[in-house]
Write a protein that holds these residues in place. Sequence first.
Motif, mmCIF file in Angstrom:
data_model
loop_
_atom_site.group_PDB
_atom_site.id
_atom_site.type_symbol
_atom_site.label_atom_id
_atom_site.label_comp_id
_atom_site.label_asym_id
_atom_site.label_seq_id
_atom_site.Cartn_x
_atom_site.Cartn_y
_atom_site.Cartn_z
ATOM 1 N N ASP A 52 0.814 -1.225 0.000
ATOM 2 C CA ASP A 52 0.000 0.000 0.000
ATOM 3 C C ASP A 52 0.842 1.268 0.000
ATOM 4 N N ASN A 53 1.971 1.257 0.713
ATOM 5 C CA ASN A 53 2.828 2.442 0.746
ATOM 6 C C ASN A 53 3.428 2.733 -0.623
ATOM 7 N N GLU A 54 3.862 1.683 -1.326
ATOM 8 C CA GLU A 54 4.402 1.865 -2.684
ATOM 9 C C GLU A 54 3.310 2.370 -3.625
ATOM 10 N N ALA A 55 2.109 1.823 -3.469
ATOM 11 C CA ALA A 55 0.989 2.244 -4.325
ATOM 12 C C ALA A 55 0.661 3.721 -4.096
ATOM 13 N N LYS A 56 0.653 4.140 -2.845
ATOM 14 C CA LYS A 56 0.359 5.544 -2.530
ATOM 15 C C LYS A 56 1.457 6.464 -3.053
ATOM 16 N N THR A 57 2.706 6.003 -2.964
ATOM 17 C CA THR A 57 3.826 6.783 -3.508
ATOM 18 C C THR A 57 3.676 6.930 -5.026
ATOM 19 N N ALA A 58 3.340 5.838 -5.694
ATOM 20 C CA ALA A 58 3.138 5.878 -7.153
ATOM 21 C C ALA A 58 1.988 6.812 -7.503
ATOM 22 N N LEU A 59 0.900 6.699 -6.766
ATOM 23 C CA LEU A 59 -0.263 7.556 -7.012
ATOM 24 C C LEU A 59 0.126 9.028 -6.871
ATOM 25 N N ASN A 60 0.780 9.368 -5.771
ATOM 26 C CA ASN A 60 1.163 10.767 -5.528
ATOM 27 C C ASN A 60 2.199 11.272 -6.534
#
Length: 79
Positions: A52-60
Amino acid sequence: MKLLVRNLARTTTEQEIRVLFSAHGSVTECNLVLDQETGLSKGFAFLEMPDDNEAKTALNSLNLTKVANSKIRVKIAQS
């Protein structure tokens, strides 16, 4: 976490999307949605990133960036 990527250029490939998001973490699934009749991209894709942290980083990092002259929009996909 499942992400929805919208406003992709019709020429953008599934591999290009996977490479773009892989720079931010592991991508387990990438599905570029294609038109059934023409086989051409409909301009959006779904990605699965297990962390989830990687996904949020990618999203941002990638939301509203230009990819192949199209400003893409990235958001969390509704299940």
